[in-house]
Motif scaffolding. Sequence first.
Motif, mmCIF file in Angstrom:
data_model
loop_
_atom_site.group_PDB
_atom_site.id
_atom_site.type_symbol
_atom_site.label_atom_id
_atom_site.label_comp_id
_atom_site.label_asym_id
_atom_site.label_seq_id
_atom_site.Cartn_x
_atom_site.Cartn_y
_atom_site.Cartn_z
ATOM 1 N N ILE A 74 41.530 40.398 40.307
ATOM 2 C CA ILE A 74 41.228 41.188 39.124
ATOM 3 C C ILE A 74 39.908 41.936 39.293
ATOM 4 O O ILE A 74 39.030 41.531 40.058
ATOM 5 N N SER A 75 39.769 43.024 38.562
ATOM 6 C CA SER A 75 38.547 43.835 38.572
ATOM 7 C C SER A 75 38.390 44.501 37.208
ATOM 8 O O SER A 75 39.319 44.508 36.395
ATOM 9 N N ASN A 76 37.197 45.052 36.976
ATOM 10 C CA ASN A 76 36.905 45.769 35.726
ATOM 11 C C ASN A 76 37.207 44.921 34.492
ATOM 12 O O ASN A 76 37.752 45.414 33.496
ATOM 13 N N LEU A 77 36.845 43.657 34.569
ATOM 14 C CA LEU A 77 37.132 42.729 33.470
ATOM 15 C C LEU A 77 36.206 42.978 32.292
ATOM 16 O O LEU A 77 34.981 43.064 32.450
ATOM 17 N N VAL A 78 36.768 43.081 31.110
ATOM 18 C CA VAL A 78 36.019 43.176 29.853
ATOM 19 C C VAL A 78 36.593 42.135 28.897
ATOM 20 O O VAL A 78 37.814 42.087 28.692
ATOM 21 N N ILE A 79 35.730 41.307 28.334
ATOM 22 C CA ILE A 79 36.171 40.274 27.399
ATOM 23 C C ILE A 79 35.495 40.520 26.061
ATOM 24 O O ILE A 79 34.261 40.640 25.973
ATOM 25 N N LYS A 80 36.306 40.589 25.003
ATOM 26 C CA LYS A 80 35.790 40.814 23.660
ATOM 27 C C LYS A 80 36.278 39.718 22.723
ATOM 28 O O LYS A 80 37.234 38.991 23.021
ATOM 29 N N SER A 81 35.610 39.620 21.584
ATOM 30 C CA SER A 81 36.071 38.698 20.543
ATOM 31 C C SER A 81 37.388 39.199 19.979
ATOM 32 O O SER A 81 37.787 40.358 20.211
ATOM 33 N N GLN A 82 38.059 38.346 19.219
ATOM 34 C CA GLN A 82 39.382 38.711 18.719
ATOM 35 C C GLN A 82 39.331 39.951 17.832
ATOM 36 O O GLN A 82 40.231 40.786 17.859
ATOM 37 N N ASP A 83 38.257 40.082 17.039
ATOM 38 C CA ASP A 83 38.132 41.275 16.195
ATOM 39 C C ASP A 83 37.467 42.436 16.927
ATOM 40 O O ASP A 83 37.210 43.493 16.332
ATOM 41 N N LEU A 89 39.846 28.525 33.555
ATOM 42 C CA LEU A 89 41.093 28.829 32.869
ATOM 43 C C LEU A 89 41.822 29.944 33.623
ATOM 44 O O LEU A 89 41.215 30.944 34.022
ATOM 45 N N ASP A 90 43.118 29.779 33.797
ATOM 46 C CA ASP A 90 43.941 30.725 34.554
ATOM 47 C C ASP A 90 44.414 31.837 33.621
ATOM 48 O O ASP A 90 45.016 31.575 32.579
ATOM 49 N N ILE A 91 44.161 33.106 34.022
ATOM 50 C CA ILE A 91 44.564 34.215 33.156
ATOM 51 C C ILE A 91 45.926 34.790 33.533
ATOM 52 O O ILE A 91 46.444 35.660 32.833
ATOM 53 N N GLY A 92 46.499 34.363 34.665
ATOM 54 C CA GLY A 92 47.857 34.778 35.005
ATOM 55 C C GLY A 92 47.977 35.903 36.007
ATOM 56 O O GLY A 92 49.096 36.285 36.379
ATOM 57 N N HIS A 93 46.859 36.462 36.469
ATOM 58 C CA HIS A 93 46.866 37.462 37.528
ATOM 59 C C HIS A 93 45.769 37.128 38.524
ATOM 60 O O HIS A 93 44.824 36.392 38.208
ATOM 61 N N THR A 94 45.877 37.674 39.727
ATOM 62 C CA THR A 94 44.860 37.473 40.751
ATOM 63 C C THR A 94 44.291 38.826 41.176
ATOM 64 O O THR A 94 44.805 39.882 40.799
ATOM 65 N N SER A 117 40.712 42.583 28.976
ATOM 66 C CA SER A 117 41.199 43.828 29.566
ATOM 67 C C SER A 117 40.729 43.853 31.015
ATOM 68 O O SER A 117 39.558 43.570 31.294
ATOM 69 N N TYR A 118 41.631 44.171 31.936
ATOM 70 C CA TYR A 118 41.266 44.157 33.355
ATOM 71 C C TYR A 118 42.334 44.865 34.177
ATOM 72 O O TYR A 118 43.444 45.130 33.706
ATOM 73 N N ASP A 119 41.979 45.180 35.411
ATOM 74 C CA ASP A 119 42.925 45.648 36.412
ATOM 75 C C ASP A 119 43.228 44.501 37.363
ATOM 76 O O ASP A 119 42.386 43.623 37.579
ATOM 77 N N TYR A 120 44.414 44.502 37.940
ATOM 78 C CA TYR A 120 44.732 43.501 38.960
ATOM 79 C C TYR A 120 45.373 44.186 40.163
ATOM 80 O O TYR A 120 46.078 45.184 40.028
ATOM 81 N N GLY A 121 45.064 43.643 41.341
ATOM 82 C CA GLY A 121 45.510 44.260 42.582
ATOM 83 C C GLY A 121 46.897 43.821 43.001
ATOM 84 O O GLY A 121 47.419 42.802 42.535
ATOM 85 N N ALA A 122 47.480 44.595 43.892
ATOM 86 C CA ALA A 122 48.796 44.255 44.443
ATOM 87 C C ALA A 122 48.690 43.028 45.338
ATOM 88 O O ALA A 122 47.668 42.802 45.986
ATOM 89 N N ALA A 164 37.260 36.280 40.524
ATOM 90 C CA ALA A 164 38.157 37.424 40.444
ATOM 91 C C ALA A 164 39.353 37.290 41.382
ATOM 92 O O ALA A 164 40.462 37.712 41.053
ATOM 93 N N ARG A 165 39.138 36.712 42.559
ATOM 94 C CA ARG A 165 40.223 36.610 43.539
ATOM 95 C C ARG A 165 41.340 35.712 43.038
ATOM 96 O O ARG A 165 42.528 36.015 43.198
ATOM 97 N N LEU A 166 40.968 34.596 42.416
ATOM 98 C CA LEU A 166 41.975 33.646 41.926
ATOM 99 C C LEU A 166 42.412 33.930 40.493
ATOM 100 O O LEU A 166 43.393 33.348 40.017
ATOM 101 N N GLY A 167 41.682 34.778 39.793
ATOM 102 C CA GLY A 167 42.032 35.062 38.403
ATOM 103 C C GLY A 167 41.687 33.917 37.466
ATOM 104 O O GLY A 167 42.471 33.565 36.583
ATOM 105 N N LEU A 168 40.487 33.352 37.640
ATOM 106 C CA LEU A 168 40.035 32.230 36.824
ATOM 107 C C LEU A 168 38.776 32.624 36.058
ATOM 108 O O LEU A 168 37.903 33.319 36.588
#
Length: 245
Positions: free
Chosen positions: A115-124, A108-113, A162-167, A139-143
């Motif tokens: 990426i680093s420091n990815l944290v995924i949590k439940s909706q609550d 699934l595409d998250i819309g940025h490439t 939540s994540y950072d994305y590079g230039a 991380a390179r493709l943002g998938l």
Amino acid sequence: MAGFLGKGDVYIDRDLKGQFKLLGNTTKFAIAETEADVKERVSKMRDTYGSALDTVIIPKPAKISLELNDIDAENMALALRGLIEVIDVSSGSVSGKEMEVSELDVWLDIGHTNISNLVIKSQDESTTYDENEDYVVNARLGLIKFLSSSENVSKGDTVKLSYDYGAVTGKRIKAGRVTEIECALLLDGQNMTNGKDCTVRVFKCKLRPSSEVDFLMDDFQNLSLEGTLVVPEGRTEAYHVEYID
């Protein structure tokens, strides 16, 4: 007199702006004046039956063929009938971005490439998902791929990212946007037989790709272009050759 064995640099003025750019290693620069319509008046008389009484040759526009194997964004755009768009994305951060797990075991595409420091949590935000157990990431493709083997994620869930994305800087080719490339060409050539210069100036031509672009070929990519030479307004010829013998 001498034989002719040529070498040279080819420049292109795309869109006729008066701004020439080196095409790079061009392995073919050929102009053909070979096409013509031949009109003949043929005899039906007894003694000359089948002979031509009159012949008129009506020339057709000259054709040009190019082949090159130095690949950059501008040259690739020529071969893909594309327009070039500058990519200039600054780095940044995303916090709490909601995303639906629309399917499992697919990327699934998250819309940025980048990426680093990815944290995924439940909706609550009560559950933090674990990489390689609940999901894997490119991380390179943002998938992101959510795993069906996970006991914590199900299809249709909404998660928070939540994540950072590079230039990202570079060029994007918007392929298939033009039907032909209107340009001028300049060959700064030399006859290797005698060291004399041979300059070809094409004042105006309309190019189009004449070969496919194979992004997975086993050898160096060769780009092929062909087109028609056009006489621009104010001139009597589409090109001229300055040949020193």
